[in-house]
Write a protein that holds these residues in place. Structure first.
Motif, short mmCIF file in Angstrom:
data_model
loop_
_atom_site.label_atom_id
_atom_site.label_comp_id
_atom_site.label_asym_id
_atom_site.label_seq_id
_atom_site.Cartn_x
_atom_site.Cartn_y
_atom_site.Cartn_z
N VAL A 61 26.69 45.36 4.38
CA VAL A 61 26.40 46.73 4.15
C VAL A 61 26.88 46.95 2.70
CG1 VAL A 61 27.17 49.01 4.73
CG2 VAL A 61 27.00 47.16 6.51
N SER A 62 26.15 47.46 2.00
CA SER A 62 26.45 48.10 0.64
C SER A 62 27.81 48.76 0.57
CB SER A 62 25.45 48.88 -0.07
OG SER A 62 25.39 50.23 0.74
N PRO A 63 28.56 48.41 -0.26
CA PRO A 63 30.06 49.08 -0.60
C PRO A 63 30.11 50.46 -0.46
CG PRO A 63 29.89 47.10 -1.83
CD PRO A 63 28.46 47.56 -1.32
N GLU A 64 29.09 51.17 -1.22
CA GLU A 64 29.11 52.54 -1.16
C GLU A 64 28.60 53.13 0.02
OE1 GLU A 64 25.18 51.07 -2.69
OE2 GLU A 64 27.38 50.53 -3.26
N SER A 65 27.98 52.43 1.05
CA SER A 65 27.83 53.10 2.13
C SER A 65 28.63 52.83 3.36
CB SER A 65 26.31 52.49 2.77
OG SER A 65 25.27 52.90 1.83
N ILE A 66 29.58 52.00 3.30
CA ILE A 66 30.56 51.68 4.24
C ILE A 66 31.07 52.79 5.33
CG2 ILE A 66 32.74 50.49 4.99
CD1 ILE A 66 32.01 48.42 2.95
N GLN A 67 31.67 53.82 4.57
CA GLN A 67 32.11 54.88 5.35
C GLN A 67 31.00 55.32 6.30
OE1 GLN A 67 33.94 57.90 2.97
NE2 GLN A 67 34.80 58.94 4.95
N TRP A 68 29.81 55.68 5.75
CA TRP A 68 28.86 56.38 6.49
C TRP A 68 28.32 55.38 7.66
CZ3 TRP A 68 23.70 55.16 7.76
CH2 TRP A 68 22.87 56.02 8.33
N VAL B 81 22.27 48.64 5.09
CA VAL B 81 22.32 47.19 5.29
C VAL B 81 21.58 46.56 3.95
CG1 VAL B 81 21.43 45.12 6.36
CG2 VAL B 81 22.36 47.11 7.90
N ILE B 82 22.13 45.80 3.29
CA ILE B 82 21.81 45.33 2.04
C ILE B 82 20.59 44.58 2.45
CG2 ILE B 82 22.41 43.63 0.04
CD1 ILE B 82 25.29 44.51 0.34
N GLY B 83 19.39 44.75 1.65
CA GLY B 83 18.10 44.14 2.11
C GLY B 83 17.23 44.85 3.31
N GLY B 84 17.87 45.59 3.71
CA GLY B 84 17.28 46.65 4.97
C GLY B 84 17.62 45.72 6.14
N LEU B 85 16.99 46.44 7.19
CA LEU B 85 17.13 45.79 8.65
C LEU B 85 16.57 44.46 8.94
CD1 LEU B 85 16.14 48.77 10.76
CD2 LEU B 85 18.28 48.21 10.23
N GLU B 86 15.61 43.96 8.00
CA GLU B 86 15.00 42.60 8.20
C GLU B 86 15.99 41.60 7.71
OE1 GLU B 86 13.55 43.67 4.12
OE2 GLU B 86 13.52 44.79 6.14
N LYS B 87 17.35 42.00 6.93
CA LYS B 87 18.62 41.07 6.83
C LYS B 87 19.39 40.94 7.90
CE LYS B 87 16.83 39.79 2.73
NZ LYS B 87 16.74 38.33 2.64
N ILE B 88 19.20 41.42 8.85
CA ILE B 88 20.02 41.44 10.22
C ILE B 88 19.94 40.00 10.62
CG2 ILE B 88 20.88 42.33 12.28
CD1 ILE B 88 20.25 45.06 11.34
N HIS B 89 20.71 39.16 10.85
CA HIS B 89 20.58 37.73 11.12
C HIS B 89 20.97 37.84 12.61
CE1 HIS B 89 20.04 36.24 7.05
NE2 HIS B 89 21.20 37.09 6.73
N CYS B 90 20.48 37.32 13.38
CA CYS B 90 20.58 37.29 15.16
C CYS B 90 20.41 36.05 15.60
CB CYS B 90 19.44 38.37 15.79
SG CYS B 90 19.27 39.95 15.03
N TRP B 91 21.41 35.78 16.52
CA TRP B 91 21.36 34.29 17.26
C TRP B 91 21.88 34.70 18.75
CZ3 TRP B 91 24.16 35.28 12.61
CH2 TRP B 91 23.85 34.50 11.27
N ALA B 92 21.29 34.12 19.55
CA ALA B 92 21.56 34.12 21.12
C ALA B 92 22.10 32.46 21.40
CB ALA B 92 20.60 34.27 21.86
N PHE B 93 23.32 32.47 22.03
CA PHE B 93 24.03 31.08 22.45
C PHE B 93 24.09 31.34 23.75
CE2 PHE B 93 24.83 31.87 18.06
CZ PHE B 93 24.80 30.51 17.57
N GLU B 94 23.80 30.00 24.44
CA GLU B 94 24.09 30.09 25.91
C GLU B 94 25.58 29.16 26.09
OE1 GLU B 94 20.73 27.70 26.71
OE2 GLU B 94 19.95 29.02 28.00
N LYS B 95 26.37 29.53 26.90
CA LYS B 95 27.50 28.66 27.11
C LYS B 95 27.44 27.57 27.67
CE LYS B 95 32.43 29.35 28.67
NZ LYS B 95 33.29 29.54 29.62
N LEU B 96 28.21 26.62 27.20
CA LEU B 96 28.06 25.07 27.87
C LEU B 96 29.28 25.05 28.73
CD1 LEU B 96 26.55 23.00 24.88
CD2 LEU B 96 25.67 24.02 26.92
N ASN B 97 29.45 24.28 29.63
CA ASN B 97 30.66 23.93 30.36
C ASN B 97 31.42 22.86 29.34
OD1 ASN B 97 30.08 25.46 32.69
ND2 ASN B 97 29.03 23.97 33.68
N THR B 98 32.69 23.31 29.64
CA THR B 98 33.79 22.17 28.97
C THR B 98 34.28 21.53 30.18
OG1 THR B 98 35.44 23.99 28.82
CG2 THR B 98 34.08 23.79 26.92
#
Length: 104
Positions: free
Chosen positions: A10-17, A83-100
Motif C-alpha cells: 500500500v502506498s505510504p500516503e494511503s495507509i490510513q485510508w 495498492v501500489i501498481g493497482g489491483l493487478e499487483k495483488i498476489h494471490c495463492w491458494a494452498f491445500e493442507k498436507l497431513n503431517t
C-alpha cells in the motif's frame, strides 16, 4: 478446504485510508465465502500487507481472486488507488493442507 494468502503493498500516503476501508473488504470476503480471515501488516515493511483466510473449494478461490483484482467490483475496487501498481499487483495463492506425522 483451501488456505488463501493475498499479499500487496500500500502506498505510504494511503495507509490510513486503506486501513479504514478494510472493514468493508473483510465483510465482502465473508459474503463471498471466506472464513477465518486474518489480516497482517509486515513488522519490517510497514506498507506490506497480507490477508489469510479459508475457502471451501477451488471455485470459491477463483471467484474471490478474480473479484479482488477487478476494478469493476463494487467493494474490492476501492483499494485500486492505494495498492501500489493497482489491483493487478495483488498476489494471490491458494494452498491445500498436507497431513503431517502428527496428523496421522
Amino acid at each position: 478446504m483451501l488456505t488463501v494468502f493475498m499479499e500487496y503493498k500500500v502506498s505510504p500516503e494511503s495507509i490510513q485510508w486503506y486501513e479504514s476501508q478494510m472493514e468493508s473488504v473483510i465483510s465482502e470476503l465473508k459474503a463471498c465465502g471466506a472464513s477465518d480471515i486474518q489480516w497482517y501488516r509486515a513488522a519490517d515493511q510497514p506498507s506490506l500487507y497480507v490477508e489469510c483466510f479459508q475457502v471451501n473449494d477451488q471455485a470459491s478461490y477463483d471467484t474471490i481472486k478474480k473479484n479482488r483484482t477487478s476494478p469493476q467490483h463494487p467493494v474490492f475496487s476501492i483499494l485500486d488507488e492505494c495498492v501500489i501498481g493497482g489491483l493487478e499487483k495483488i498476489h494471490c495463492w491458494a494452498f491445500e493442507k498436507l497431513n503431517t506425522k502428527d496428523d496421522l
